[in-house]
Design an enzyme around this catalytic site. Structure first.
Site, mmCIF file in Angstrom:
data_model
loop_
_atom_site.group_PDB
_atom_site.id
_atom_site.type_symbol
_atom_site.label_atom_id
_atom_site.label_comp_id
_atom_site.label_asym_id
_atom_site.label_seq_id
_atom_site.Cartn_x
_atom_site.Cartn_y
_atom_site.Cartn_z
ATOM 1 N N GLU A 165 0.718 -1.179 0.102
ATOM 2 C CA GLU A 165 0.062 0.133 0.080
ATOM 3 C C GLU A 165 0.679 1.363 -0.046
ATOM 4 O O GLU A 165 1.745 1.223 0.799
ATOM 5 C CB GLU A 165 -0.727 0.048 1.268
ATOM 6 N N GLU A 211 -2.342 11.301 3.742
ATOM 7 C CA GLU A 211 -3.258 11.281 4.682
ATOM 8 C C GLU A 211 -3.239 12.441 5.683
ATOM 9 O O GLU A 211 -2.363 12.820 6.042
ATOM 10 C CB GLU A 211 -3.314 10.003 5.416
#
Length: 491
Positions: free
Chosen positions: A367, A372
């Site tokens: 990933e 974020e």
């Protein structure tokens, strides 16, 4: 009766005569006192009769036999904070009170027959209208004099908007001007116009229009709202769609979000119930809820909307770009404005295409988190890599966080450069995270970044990270805005 007996009788009757005389004197004194009381009552009766039967007489300068002198009898003040003076004299002790919390009085009273200066301090009138207060001189529990105080207001106009950010295409926006006097609105640049350019007292809706920006960079303008001696600024930015490829790269795919009302055919929505991943509280859907969409294209931006439905559920959007093919290596970039509020969890990230979850589950599959942020830690953006060997469940993930001032409420560029041997992420061109295959290991459990990944844009609510300090539903609805996403590859 002989002479001796007579003397004895006289001696026996003399005390009786004296007692009778004393009684007559006492009776006379009682009558005198009674007469005095009656006379007093006759004197008082007219005074009592002058009071109203209902006991609700209006206050007067000499109410209750208290005579008050006040100078001046009317006070007025400008809109700014100020201290005025009242001179008060009364023939009885008195107190002074106001019915407004924006007025303070010192001293709070005075004594009989002594002239006293009362300092009347008024706070600044930040409201839109004139305001009044009553200052009462009180004696014997009754208001015996009232002084009217009036404070004027500042002529001003207030805008519901303090800034606008437009996409590169021709764009419009609206805001409301609320004013207590005549106002004007002026633009600093010819490419930005407003209508109307002037107005008066009350509420007026204004439309602002930006011509298309064909330049290579963001341009800025200022709207100046003037009313009386006051003015305020509305800052306007218009982004550019000029594509600048990193050195050695060429553009292979992009979405500028300038066409249509919903994401195009290259995008696939997730439709997941709340709790599907990371204990997140939102339901992901591409359906219209209560007349609202979780994803929409508007004014040159992709809006990912998170809101509470009439059914009490939280709805939001998560979309994947070309999930069946994706891209292997390249420079992937997006310009994004993050929302604010405790509970938000926006992300721009990548997952591998066509994963066999049975043989290559997460985190073995890999990933890449380009950006974020959680609203509980506002403006702190991070990048991370997750693999079988390095992931957050073990606390071994490769990650880095930085402060990005204005990430919430402003557009910033987040990017990933991905090669066969290294991964580097950027915030506004500044390196955020840099890792290499050499330092992590070349086996699949350490470096699974050897096949195609696809970009993901989503706005989560709550969950393991987004809700680690709780959530505040008063922040809803919220929107994550994306100006563009671009994929460059080496040719």
């Amino acid at each position: 009766m002989n002479t001796g007996q007579a003397r004895i009788l006289m001696n026996q009757t003399t005390p009786k005569v004296k007692r009778k005389q004393n009684q007559n004197q006492k009776l006379h004194m009682k009558k005198s006192v009674l007469s005095a009381i009656m006379a007093s009552m006759l004197f008082i009766t007219p005074t009592l009769g002058a009071c109203g039967d209902d006991g609700n007489d209006a206050p007067s300068q000499s109410s209750g036999n208290v005579v008050v002198s006040v100078a001046p009898e009317i006070l007025s003040s400008g809109p700014e904070s100020a201290t005025l003076e009242l001179t008060v004299t009364a023939d009885a002790d008195w107190a002074v009170k106001s019915d407004a919390d924006w007025v303070s009085l010192r001293p709070s009273g005075g004594i009989k027959n002594e002239s006293t200066i009362v300092k009347v301090t008024v706070q600044t009138n930040s409201g839109m209208e004139e305001r009044t207060a009553a200052i009462n001189i009180v004696s014997g529990g009754k208001a015996v004099k009232t002084v009217a105080l009036t404070q004027s207001f500042v002529k001003k106009a207030i805008s519901t908007a303090s800034s606008f950010t437009f996409g590169a295409q021709e764009s419009t926006g609206t805001f409301t001007v609320t004013s207590n006097a005549d106002w004007t609105l002026e633009s600093s640049e010819s490419w930005l116009t407003v209508s109307p350019v002037k107005g008066g007292k009350g509420d007026t809706e204004v439309t602002v229009k930006a011509a298309a920006n064909d330049g290579e960079s963001t341009r800025n303008a200022t709207l100046t709202l003037s009313c009386g001696e006051t003015s305020s600024k509305i800052e306007v930015s218009q982004l550019s769609d000029e594509v600048v490829a990193p050195e050695g790269y060429s553009l292979v795919w992009s979405d500028e979000f300038n066409e249509g009302s919903v994401p195009g055919k290259d995008w696939v929505h997730e439709n997941w119930a709340a709790g599907h991943v990371n204990n997140e509280l939102q339901t992901y859907t591409d359906k219209e809820i209560d007349g609202k969409r979780t994803t929409e294209i508007k004014d040159g931006f992709l809006n990912i909307n998170c809101f509470k439905g009439k059914d009490g559920k939280i709805y939001s959007g998560r979309i994947n770009a070309r999930p069946s093919t994706g891209w292997l290596y390249g420079y992937i970039e997006a310009r994004i404005m993050l929302p604010s509020g405790k509970g938000t969890w926006p992300a721009f990230w990548m997952m591998p295409c066509n994963v066999d979850w049975g043989t290559n589950p997460w985190p073995k599959c890999g990933e890449i988190d380009i950006m974020e942020e959680v609203g509980a830690d506002a403006d702190r953006v991070s990048s991370s890599l997750h693999t079988e060997k390095y992931n957050h469940t073990k606390g071994t993930q490769k990650t880095h966080e930085m402060k990005c001032a204005g990430a919430e409420g402003g557009f910033h560029t987040y990017a990933l450069e991905w090669t066969e041997d290294a991964i580097t992420t950027y915030v506004d061109g500044k390196v955020q995270l840099k890792v290499t295959k050499a330092e992590m290991g070349s086996d699949h459990d350490s470096w699974p970044f050897h096949y195609a990944f696809y970009p993901i844009l989503n706005l989560a609510w709550g969950g393991d990270w987004g809700g680690y300090k709780g959530v505040d539903e008063s922040a809803l609805p919220i929107t994550m805005k994306v100006d563009y996403i671009r994929v460059f590859q080496k040719q």
